[in-house]
Write a protein that holds these residues in place. Structure first.
Motif, mmCIF file in Angstrom:
data_model
loop_
_atom_site.group_PDB
_atom_site.id
_atom_site.type_symbol
_atom_site.label_atom_id
_atom_site.label_comp_id
_atom_site.label_asym_id
_atom_site.label_seq_id
_atom_site.Cartn_x
_atom_site.Cartn_y
_atom_site.Cartn_z
ATOM 1 N N UNK A 210 0.842 -1.204 0.000
ATOM 2 C CA UNK A 210 0.000 0.000 0.000
ATOM 3 C C UNK A 210 0.877 1.254 0.000
ATOM 4 N N UNK A 211 2.060 1.170 0.613
ATOM 5 C CA UNK A 211 2.992 2.300 0.532
ATOM 6 C C UNK A 211 3.440 2.505 -0.900
ATOM 7 N N UNK A 212 3.704 1.411 -1.603
ATOM 8 C CA UNK A 212 4.084 1.504 -3.015
ATOM 9 C C UNK A 212 2.963 2.124 -3.847
ATOM 10 N N UNK A 213 1.715 1.790 -3.534
ATOM 11 C CA UNK A 213 0.581 2.415 -4.228
ATOM 12 C C UNK A 213 0.604 3.925 -3.989
ATOM 13 N N UNK A 214 0.797 4.328 -2.733
ATOM 14 C CA UNK A 214 0.815 5.761 -2.405
ATOM 15 C C UNK A 214 1.918 6.481 -3.170
ATOM 16 N N UNK A 215 3.093 5.866 -3.251
ATOM 17 C CA UNK A 215 4.211 6.496 -3.951
ATOM 18 C C UNK A 215 3.953 6.557 -5.443
ATOM 19 N N UNK A 216 3.599 5.413 -6.049
ATOM 20 C CA UNK A 216 3.463 5.386 -7.504
ATOM 21 C C UNK A 216 2.298 6.250 -7.990
ATOM 22 N N UNK A 217 1.160 6.176 -7.332
ATOM 23 C CA UNK A 217 0.017 6.972 -7.779
ATOM 24 C C UNK A 217 0.320 8.464 -7.667
ATOM 25 N N UNK A 218 1.088 8.851 -6.660
ATOM 26 C CA UNK A 218 1.506 10.248 -6.535
ATOM 27 C C UNK A 218 2.438 10.624 -7.681
ATOM 28 N N UNK A 225 -5.706 7.757 -2.982
ATOM 29 C CA UNK A 225 -6.889 7.344 -2.230
ATOM 30 C C UNK A 225 -8.010 6.826 -3.127
ATOM 31 N N UNK A 226 -7.849 6.946 -4.444
ATOM 32 C CA UNK A 226 -8.821 6.339 -5.353
ATOM 33 C C UNK A 226 -8.810 4.822 -5.219
ATOM 34 N N UNK A 227 -7.716 4.278 -4.686
ATOM 35 C CA UNK A 227 -7.631 2.832 -4.484
ATOM 36 C C UNK A 227 -8.367 2.370 -3.234
ATOM 37 N N UNK A 228 -8.579 3.271 -2.284
ATOM 38 C CA UNK A 228 -9.077 2.895 -0.956
ATOM 39 C C UNK A 228 -10.392 2.114 -0.979
ATOM 40 N N UNK A 236 -6.960 -0.061 3.494
ATOM 41 C CA UNK A 236 -7.384 1.302 3.162
ATOM 42 C C UNK A 236 -6.899 2.279 4.235
ATOM 43 N N UNK A 237 -6.933 1.859 5.497
ATOM 44 C CA UNK A 237 -6.424 2.716 6.584
ATOM 45 C C UNK A 237 -4.920 2.928 6.439
ATOM 46 N N UNK A 238 -4.201 1.844 6.121
ATOM 47 C CA UNK A 238 -2.753 1.970 5.927
ATOM 48 C C UNK A 238 -2.441 2.864 4.732
ATOM 49 N N UNK A 239 -3.245 2.763 3.685
ATOM 50 C CA UNK A 239 -3.029 3.609 2.506
ATOM 51 C C UNK A 239 -3.206 5.083 2.852
ATOM 52 N N UNK A 240 -4.192 5.393 3.653
ATOM 53 C CA UNK A 240 -4.433 6.786 4.046
ATOM 54 C C UNK A 240 -3.225 7.348 4.787
ATOM 55 N N UNK A 241 -2.654 6.550 5.696
ATOM 56 C CA UNK A 241 -1.480 6.990 6.457
ATOM 57 C C UNK A 241 -0.273 7.154 5.531
ATOM 58 N N UNK A 242 -0.075 6.179 4.633
ATOM 59 C CA UNK A 242 1.066 6.248 3.716
ATOM 60 C C UNK A 242 0.945 7.436 2.780
ATOM 61 N N UNK A 243 -0.260 7.702 2.304
ATOM 62 C CA UNK A 243 -0.480 8.828 1.393
ATOM 63 C C UNK A 243 -0.185 10.147 2.089
ATOM 64 N N UNK A 244 -0.595 10.267 3.350
ATOM 65 C CA UNK A 244 -0.318 11.495 4.105
ATOM 66 C C UNK A 244 1.188 11.717 4.223
#
Length: 263
Positions: A210-218, A225-228, A236-244
């Motif tokens: 999910x961290x990789x999703x946050x990095x690559x989508x950015x 967060x479109x993945x959440x 989804x909670x981990x993705x929100x934290x990683x995206x922040x």
């Protein structure tokens, strides 16, 4: 958010490895400007229309769609069913299916009928009952195929190439499938039997994916967060934290400053 802002979602070493690896992927295979068809692939009928009920045809149709979405539709491949995971009866009426009986997928380079090289990809037939896991398998094996065309070694070298392969599947747009399939545990019961099935698929952890999703989508200019809505709730909670954390730390600039020769 804490007083000091969002916490880094991974250890320092894994975080830096992911950033270096994304820089390597961008250097080897390009970003959105070179691959304008790159999208965040969703588990919806828009991306995966209904398939045939016949197992081999179903697998081939899903595989062809993953190839198309990866931009690899014209790459020579051959898809074969591999060994299926088997149930282990641990007591009368009790069964256990675990990850060690058969691999989710395999990638081999073979000679085709006219001598040309092609990728032979095998899948675990048990995953036909779980299309999301099957898609993750195909994305991982096609990532092997893409990486086989790299001109330089990935960060950390080829000894850890399976980790890079998972990251490459996220780069190709399949992060949701990779994260949701990383760990599964299911129970089932009937009037005469009960059982459990657990499976660890892939190599990166759920949080790593999910961290990789946050990095690559950015990096791709999209909202991670479109993945959440399509992730398991805890992911989804981990993705929100990683995206922040990604948004707070100007990751694109940090990646640009990496010197791969020094990694």
């Amino acid at each position: 958010m804490s007083l000091f802002g969002p916490k880094r979602p991974l250890s320092k070493d894994e975080w830096e490895w992911q950033l270096a690896s994304f820089k390597w992927l961008l250097a080897e295979f390009g970003g959105i400007e070179r691959n304008p068809t790159n999208v965040l692939v969703l588990p919806t009928a828009e991306y995966f229309p209904p398939t045939s009920g016949e197992p081999a045809e179903k697998a081939q149709q899903i595989f062809d769609q993953v190839r198309t979405l990866s931009g690899m539709a014209e790459w020579p491949t051959r898809l074969l069913a591999g060994e299926a995971s088997k149930e282990a009866n641990i007591a009368s009426g009790i069964s256990l299916v675990h990850e060690n009986h058969a691999p989710a997928g395999e990638f081999l380079v073979k000679n085709g009928p006219t001598g040309e090289q092609l990728a032979e990809i095998r899948y675990n037939p048990r995953h036909l009952a779980n299309p999301e896991s099957l898609i993750a398998t195909f994305a991982h094996e096609l990532s092997h195929y893409l990486m086989a065309n790299a001109k330089s070694d990935p960060p950390g070298g080829w000894d850890i190439h399976e980790l890079t392969t998972d990251l490459t599947a996220v780069y190709l747009g399949f992060g949701i499938f990779m994260a949701n399939s990383a760990w599964n545990f299911e129970g089932h019961s009937s009037f005469d039997q009960q059982g459990w099935q657990y499976e660890r698929q892939g190599y990166l952890t759920e949080r790593g994916l999910v961290t990789a999703i946050a990095i690559w989508e950015t990096l791709a200019g999209r909202d991670p967060m479109a993945a959440a809505p399509f992730l398991k709730p805890h992911l989804a909670k981990d993705l929100k934290k990683a995206t922040a954390y990604v948004h707070k730390n100007a990751v694109a600039q940090e990646i640009a400053e990496y010197d791969l020769e020094q990694y």
